[in-house]
Scaffold this motif. Structure first.
Motif, PDB file in Angstrom:
ATOM      1  N   ASN A  27       0.726  -1.611  -0.082  1.00 39.03           N
ATOM      2  CA  ASN A  27      -0.175   0.223  -0.002  1.00 39.03           C
ATOM      3  C   ASN A  27       0.991   1.117   0.174  1.00 39.03           C
ATOM      4  O   ASN A  27       0.217   2.147  -0.557  1.00 39.03           O
ATOM      5  CB  ASN A  27      -0.697   0.075   0.919  1.00 39.03           C
ATOM      6  CG  ASN A  27      -2.135  -0.877   0.836  1.00 39.03           C
ATOM      7  OD1 ASN A  27      -2.746  -1.041  -0.303  1.00 39.03           O
ATOM      8  ND2 ASN A  27      -2.319  -1.058   2.187  1.00 39.03           N
ATOM      9  N   SER A  28       1.818   1.149   0.305  1.00 39.16           N
ATOM     10  CA  SER A  28       3.172   2.724   0.316  1.00 39.16           C
ATOM     11  C   SER A  28       3.614   2.947  -0.684  1.00 39.16           C
ATOM     12  O   SER A  28       3.446   3.605  -1.308  1.00 39.16           O
ATOM     13  CB  SER A  28       4.028   2.653   1.776  1.00 39.16           C
ATOM     14  OG  SER A  28       3.317   2.125   2.892  1.00 39.16           O
ATOM     15  N   ARG A  65       3.678   5.720  -5.570  1.00 37.20           N
ATOM     16  CA  ARG A  65       3.791   5.480  -6.981  1.00 37.20           C
ATOM     17  C   ARG A  65       2.038   7.046  -7.414  1.00 37.20           C
ATOM     18  O   ARG A  65       2.027   7.314  -8.447  1.00 37.20           O
ATOM     19  CB  ARG A  65       2.933   4.410  -7.609  1.00 37.20           C
ATOM     20  CG  ARG A  65       2.894   4.137  -8.610  1.00 37.20           C
ATOM     21  CD  ARG A  65       2.842   2.855  -9.817  1.00 37.20           C
ATOM     22  NE  ARG A  65       1.077   2.793  -9.090  1.00 37.20           N
ATOM     23  CZ  ARG A  65       0.090   3.313 -10.141  1.00 37.20           C
ATOM     24  NH1 ARG A  65       0.889   3.352 -10.707  1.00 37.20           N
ATOM     25  NH2 ARG A  65      -0.517   2.925  -9.301  1.00 37.20           N
ATOM     26  N   LEU A  66       0.828   6.668  -6.156  1.00 42.12           N
ATOM     27  CA  LEU A  66      -0.066   7.224  -7.292  1.00 42.12           C
ATOM     28  C   LEU A  66      -0.372   8.969  -6.907  1.00 42.12           C
ATOM     29  O   LEU A  66      -0.393   9.896  -7.383  1.00 42.12           O
ATOM     30  CB  LEU A  66      -1.686   7.008  -6.392  1.00 42.12           C
ATOM     31  CG  LEU A  66      -2.428   5.291  -6.408  1.00 42.12           C
ATOM     32  CD1 LEU A  66      -2.961   4.947  -6.014  1.00 42.12           C
ATOM     33  CD2 LEU A  66      -2.314   5.306  -8.587  1.00 42.12           C
ATOM     34  N   GLN A  67       0.888   9.190  -5.726  1.00 44.75           N
ATOM     35  CA  GLN A  67       1.010  10.656  -5.456  1.00 44.75           C
ATOM     36  C   GLN A  67       1.702  11.157  -6.250  1.00 44.75           C
ATOM     37  O   GLN A  67       1.664  12.328  -7.350  1.00 44.75           O
ATOM     38  CB  GLN A  67       1.227  10.848  -4.285  1.00 44.75           C
ATOM     39  CG  GLN A  67       0.837  10.760  -2.402  1.00 44.75           C
ATOM     40  CD  GLN A  67       1.047  10.509  -1.949  1.00 44.75           C
ATOM     41  OE1 GLN A  67       2.522   9.941  -1.381  1.00 44.75           O
ATOM     42  NE2 GLN A  67       0.336  10.521  -0.626  1.00 44.75           N
ATOM     43  N   ALA A  68       3.191  10.406  -7.305  1.00 44.03           N
ATOM     44  CA  ALA A  68       3.868  11.294  -8.364  1.00 44.03           C
ATOM     45  C   ALA A  68       2.837  11.066  -9.159  1.00 44.03           C
ATOM     46  O   ALA A  68       3.058  12.364 -10.228  1.00 44.03           O
ATOM     47  CB  ALA A  68       4.586   9.792  -8.714  1.00 44.03           C
ATOM     48  N   ASP A  69       2.039  10.508  -9.548  1.00 44.36           N
ATOM     49  CA  ASP A  69       1.615  10.404 -10.734  1.00 44.36           C
ATOM     50  C   ASP A  69       0.420  11.046 -11.015  1.00 44.36           C
ATOM     51  O   ASP A  69       0.317  11.941 -11.907  1.00 44.36           O
ATOM     52  CB  ASP A  69       0.424   8.843 -10.900  1.00 44.36           C
ATOM     53  CG  ASP A  69       1.424   7.786 -11.624  1.00 44.36           C
ATOM     54  OD1 ASP A  69       2.516   7.849 -11.900  1.00 44.36           O
ATOM     55  OD2 ASP A  69       0.588   6.201 -11.512  1.00 44.36           O
ATOM     56  N   ASN A  70       0.311  11.715  -9.909  1.00 44.91           N
ATOM     57  CA  ASN A  70      -1.494  12.944  -9.129  1.00 44.91           C
ATOM     58  C   ASN A  70      -0.257  14.594  -9.094  1.00 44.91           C
ATOM     59  O   ASN A  70      -0.559  15.426 -10.580  1.00 44.91           O
ATOM     60  CB  ASN A  70      -1.522  12.683  -8.079  1.00 44.91           C
ATOM     61  CG  ASN A  70      -2.675  13.271  -7.674  1.00 44.91           C
ATOM     62  OD1 ASN A  70      -3.445  14.407  -8.872  1.00 44.91           O
ATOM     63  ND2 ASN A  70      -2.724  14.201  -6.406  1.00 44.91           N
ATOM     64  N   GLU A  71       0.806  13.919  -8.604  1.00 46.40           N
ATOM     65  CA  GLU A  71       1.969  15.067  -9.164  1.00 46.40           C
ATOM     66  C   GLU A  71       2.010  15.166 -10.367  1.00 46.40           C
ATOM     67  O   GLU A  71       2.445  16.627 -11.245  1.00 46.40           O
ATOM     68  CB  GLU A  71       2.681  14.826  -7.979  1.00 46.40           C
ATOM     69  CG  GLU A  71       2.972  15.572  -6.489  1.00 46.40           C
ATOM     70  CD  GLU A  71       4.093  15.261  -6.083  1.00 46.40           C
ATOM     71  OE1 GLU A  71       4.905  15.859  -6.184  1.00 46.40           O
ATOM     72  OE2 GLU A  71       3.867  14.014  -4.529  1.00 46.40           O
TER      73      GLU A  71
END
Length: 176
Positions: free
Chosen positions: A102-103, A108-114
């Motif tokens: 999950n981490s 990965r999702l945070q990087a994609d979002n940014e």
């Protein structure tokens, strides 16, 4: 005095006779009653001791059975504890793996979002610039401008400038 055969086979007198003749100890020795009294008392005492020993042995056997039953219960409890300990260890390992997964997925999702936010900002800046400059749309030129603006936005972000504070005027010099 009677003969030895009669003395050896004669039954002892009852106890009440002993009590009546207790005042004359010499009388007991002559008739052999003292020997019988001692024998009966010793046998009585031996029977009481045997009975006491038997009760002790029975109690000991009962306690040994209880100890065996308790040992079996203890063995079962230890087996159950070991089983639960194994289950707990597997669950903890699984939970840690999930946390790591999950981490990693969250990162990965945070990087994609940014990155999506940065791209959104780049396209917004380009659209504002194209709208204010009244430029015609050429896909090759647009791709070149997009790459320049993206590099500039990423550079500003590394410097600590929030992406939302970069405006179209800040990137106009790149698009000339």
């Amino acid at each position: 005095m009677s003969n030895n055969l009669e003395t050896a086979t004669a039954w002892p007198k009852p106890r009440f006779a002993e009590i009546e003749g207790a005042s004359d100890p010499a009388h007991h020795e002559d008739t052999g009653e003292g020997v019988w009294q001692n024998t009966i008392a010793a046998a009585d005492h031996a029977l009481e001791e045997a009975s006491r020993i038997q009760r002790g042995v029975q109690q000991n056997l009962k306690l040994m059975q209880e100890v065996r039953a308790l040992r079996e219960e203890l063995r079962k409890a230890h087996a159950e504890i070991d089983r639960y300990r194994g289950m707990h260890a597997r669950v903890v390992v699984g939970m840690r793996q999930l946390e790591e997964d999950n981490s990693a997925e969250l990162s990965r999702l945070q990087a994609d979002n940014e990155m999506l936010l940065v791209r959104h900002r780049v396209y917004k800046l380009l659209s504002e610039h194209y709208a204010t400059a009244a430029l015609s749309f050429d896909p090759a030129v647009f791709a070149e401008h997009r790459d320049r603006v993206l590099e500039h936005v990423l550079f500003q972000r590394r410097k600590g400038v929030p992406v939302t504070q970069i405006c179209a005027a800040d990137v106009a010099f790149l698009l000339l």
